[in-house]
Design an enzyme around this catalytic site. Structure first.
Site, PDB file in Angstrom:
ATOM      1  N   LYS A 102      -7.080  -4.126  -2.980  1.00  0.00           N
ATOM      2  CA  LYS A 102      -7.700  -4.816  -1.848  1.00  0.00           C
ATOM      3  C   LYS A 102      -8.527  -3.849  -1.012  1.00  0.00           C
ATOM      4  CE  LYS A 102      -3.702  -4.468   1.342  1.00  0.00           C
ATOM      5  NZ  LYS A 102      -4.263  -3.694   2.442  1.00  0.00           N
ATOM      6  N   ASP A 108       0.798  -1.240   0.000  1.00  0.00           N
ATOM      7  CA  ASP A 108       0.000   0.000   0.000  1.00  0.00           C
ATOM      8  C   ASP A 108       0.831   1.291   0.000  1.00  0.00           C
ATOM      9  OD1 ASP A 108      -1.847  -1.997   0.305  1.00  0.00           O
ATOM     10  OD2 ASP A 108      -2.509  -1.407   2.301  1.00  0.00           O
ATOM     11  N   CYS A 117      -2.058  -2.563   8.247  1.00  0.00           N
ATOM     12  CA  CYS A 117      -1.886  -3.552   7.174  1.00  0.00           C
ATOM     13  C   CYS A 117      -0.619  -4.390   7.342  1.00  0.00           C
ATOM     14  CB  CYS A 117      -1.901  -2.858   5.820  1.00  0.00           C
ATOM     15  SG  CYS A 117      -3.491  -2.057   5.461  1.00  0.00           S
TER      16      CYS A 117
END
Length: 277
Positions: free
Chosen positions: A161, A100, A194
């Protein structure tokens, strides 16, 4: 329906009743085992989860895709073979996870420019050494794609995602296609969300996880610090980009050593990230 289901969690000589949400799967069972027995579990070992089967009157390996729908008894069984190569990285058994590193995070994440620079260097190293790279982007429709400075050329998988963890079915399928994977090198944002959730799911699958501290950050340095401390206590290796790259070549005589050395020499100025590990 919803609600919770009573489950008896067994480990070694211990047995503790608890509960999990209806429909919980392997990941939630592992998290519950860690919360109940974290001090006793040796994360340097691989282990399996087993389910008590009434029809056989004994434990069986947890069936693939198992979901908790009724009262049951499960146990965590460490395998007898210890992972003697703990912390030892080799290109043939390693995969890089880039998490990310997206444009919308730029103004919010502390030291974002520095972790972009280090992340790019890690991906260059991966290309030089033939290491597969898996990249995720959290809700790119709203948060943008991976920053332009990060060159994703040759990445095995670039996947959008909404789940915080990178461990998606497509990622698991990609890992299954790579023979002999033992170690995951993980970096990106955010450390306490994450990165943390990805790392916990990966070790739950018996993989060794190396988090690159100088390529991993959060909006809050306190969140980042406590996440790294928690993960280190769980058996995850918190390390640096230079340590990773030099461990992967291992020898001055490695054919790619000079190119890896040049990457390291071009390292970003000290950002202060490593003083906040």
């Amino acid at each position: 329906g919803g609600g919770s289901v009573p489950v008896l969690f067994c480990f070694s000589v211990f047995a503790r009743p608890s509960s999990v949400p209806h429909g919980a799967g392997y990941e939630l069972l592992i998290q519950k085992f860690l919360s109940l027995y974290g001090d006793q579990i040796d994360m340097h070992r691989k282990f399996v989860v087993q389910l008590f089967a009434e029809e056989w009157s004994q434990y069986i390996d947890l069936p693939k895709g198992f979901l908790v729908n009724e009262r049951c008894k499960v146990r965590l069984v460490p395998l007898q073979i210890q992972i003697t190569a703990l912390g030892n990285l080799t290109p043939s058994s390693t995969v890089f996870f880039c998490c990310d590193m997206q444009e919308r995070f730029r103004p919010a994440i502390k030291y974002f420019g520095d972790i972009i620079s280090v992340g790019q260097r890690l991906l260059q190293g991966a290309r030089l050494l033939g290491i597969p790279v898996i990249v995720t982007e959290q809700y790119p429709k709203g948060l943008g794609s991976t920053v332009q400075e990060i060159d994703l050329t040759g990445a095995k998988l670039v996947l959008p995602k909404t789940k915080f963890s990178m461990v998606l079915p497509e990622v698991e399928a990609a890992l299954a296609e790579i023979p002999g994977v033992r170690s995951i090198v993980l970096f990106g944002v955010e450390t306490h969300v994450c990165i943390q959730q990805t790392a916990l799911e990966l070790i739950g699958r018996g993989l060794e996880v190396h988090i690159v501290a100088d390529a991993t950050s959060s909006r809050s340095m306190m969140d980042r610090m406590f996440a790294l401390e928690r993960l280190a206590r769980t058996g995850i290796i918190v390390t640096t980009s230079e340590a990773i790259l030099l461990q992967l070549v291992a020898d001055k005589e490695h054919p790619k050593f000079k190119e890896i050395q040049n990457l390291i020499k071009a390292s970003a100025p000290e950002s202060g990230l490593l003083s906040k590990v």
